[in-house]
Design a protein around this motif. Structure first.
Motif, short mmCIF file in Angstrom:
data_model
loop_
_atom_site.label_atom_id
_atom_site.label_comp_id
_atom_site.label_asym_id
_atom_site.label_seq_id
_atom_site.Cartn_x
_atom_site.Cartn_y
_atom_site.Cartn_z
N UNK A 254 0.79 -1.22 0.00
CA UNK A 254 0.00 0.00 0.00
C UNK A 254 0.82 1.27 0.00
N UNK A 255 1.88 1.31 0.81
CA UNK A 255 2.72 2.51 0.88
C UNK A 255 3.48 2.72 -0.43
N UNK A 256 3.98 1.61 -1.02
CA UNK A 256 4.67 1.72 -2.31
C UNK A 256 3.72 2.26 -3.38
N UNK A 257 2.47 1.75 -3.36
CA UNK A 257 1.49 2.18 -4.34
C UNK A 257 1.17 3.66 -4.17
N UNK A 258 1.05 4.10 -2.92
CA UNK A 258 0.77 5.51 -2.64
C UNK A 258 1.88 6.40 -3.19
N UNK A 259 3.13 6.00 -3.00
CA UNK A 259 4.27 6.77 -3.50
C UNK A 259 4.26 6.83 -5.03
N UNK A 260 3.95 5.69 -5.66
CA UNK A 260 3.91 5.65 -7.12
C UNK A 260 2.80 6.53 -7.66
N UNK A 261 1.63 6.50 -7.02
CA UNK A 261 0.51 7.35 -7.46
C UNK A 261 0.87 8.82 -7.29
N UNK A 262 1.60 9.13 -6.23
CA UNK A 262 2.06 10.51 -6.03
C UNK A 262 3.00 10.94 -7.16
N UNK A 263 3.97 10.07 -7.47
CA UNK A 263 4.93 10.41 -8.52
C UNK A 263 4.29 10.54 -9.89
N UNK A 264 3.25 9.72 -10.13
CA UNK A 264 2.55 9.74 -11.42
C UNK A 264 1.43 10.77 -11.46
N UNK A 265 1.16 11.39 -10.31
CA UNK A 265 0.08 12.38 -10.18
C UNK A 265 -1.28 11.77 -10.51
N UNK A 266 -1.50 10.55 -10.07
CA UNK A 266 -2.78 9.87 -10.26
C UNK A 266 -3.60 10.01 -8.98
#
Length: 286
Positions: A254-266
């Motif tokens: 979950x935390x990895x996914x949150x960081x990725x969504x932040x970086x991708x601006x999703x």
């Protein structure tokens, strides 16, 4: 019942020792793994959850790093990457009580019991990108845990496309042996890898049997596997995912996914504060 009983100040010396063993620098994950070895922590201690998707070990290590940074012993050159300072290279152990006094002074707090303690915590969190990140990650993961299953599958599909996957298909509704989707990742426009993925909205931890079941479903059908969850992975699950001789499975919690969504601006907007610096000497050269 608390399983992991080390307080953040009891982790100062293990963290310093971990950096020295790693050659003076390391990522959060490398430091955590080294501390686990130094303290001979059990899987139960490592997996003990603090809040949301953050383990007590990870949370208290973040506090320990924040204190050590404030003390001038470590510095971070990038997100999740730390290194010993020149002072840190000379330091193997620190006096915990003295360090608390120094940090309180740096934070501008007094010794006025509870009020000072709360103010100290607020000041430290405000000045720590890492501790701030844990806060917004928890909020985003809570949202992800509550969206509909098919919406989470569509999000995973969009997420993989944004990462560069092509031919991404969601197959979860066909009960395809635990495989929720598949796609192709091309590296450098030359090498292609067929990847199957499983995406699950978990509130707890994914254990090693779930990883083995997923690997069994993907055998002979893909070059790699990807397991995406809103929950966490136990230490055994992480070991199973990269077990020697077995088809590798990459894990995104979950935390990895949150960081990725932040970086991708999703679904995440990052607001940057503008800081204007005037250069008077520039005008002298006109």
């Amino acid at each position: 019942m608390e399983i992991f009983k080390y307080k953040y100040d009891e982790l100062f010396d293990p963290v310093l020792e971990a950096f020295h063993k790693l050659g003076g620098s390391g990522t959060n994950q490398e430091v955590e793994e080294t501390v686990i070895q130094l303290l001979s922590l059990t899987d139960e201690e490592v997996d003990d959850v603090h809040r949301g998707n953050t383990s007590k070990l990870s949370y208290r290590l973040a506090w320990a790093r924040n204190y050590l940074k404030r003390l001038g012993l470590i510095e971070n050159s990038g997100r999740a990457l730390w290194a010993l300072t020149s002072e840190g290279l000379k330091t193997k152990k620190i006096d915990k009580e003295q360090s608390k006094i120094i940090v309180r002074k740096l934070s501008g707090t007094t010794n006025n019991k509870n009020r000072a303690k709360k103010q100290e915590l607020s000041n430290l969190i405000a000045k720590s990108d890492e501790l701030n990140e844990l806060t917004w990650e928890d909020e985003l993961v809570d949202i992800l845990k509550n969206i509909e299953p098919d919406a989470f599958e569509r999000l995973s599909q969009r997420f993989l496309r944004e990462l560069g996957f092509s031919n991404v298909e969601v197959t979860g509704k066909s009960a395809d042996g635990g495989i929720d989707g598949k796609g192709i990742l091309k590296i450098g426009g030359v090498l292609s890898f067929h990847v199957v993925f499983q995406c699950k909205r978990y509130t707890g931890s994914v254990s090693s049997p779930a990883i083995r079941d997923f690997r069994g479903a993907m055998m002979g059908r893909a070059d790699k596997g990807l397991f995406i969850t809103t929950g966490t992975f136990t230490r055994d699950a992480k070991k199973e995912a990269q077990r020697d001789g077995a088809t590798p499975i990459d894990l995104i919690d979950g935390n990895d996914l949150a960081e990725q969504l932040r970086d991708l601006r999703l679904g995440v907007e990052v607001q940057m504060k503008e800081h204007v610096i005037i250069k008077p000497k520039w005008f002298d050269s006109i």
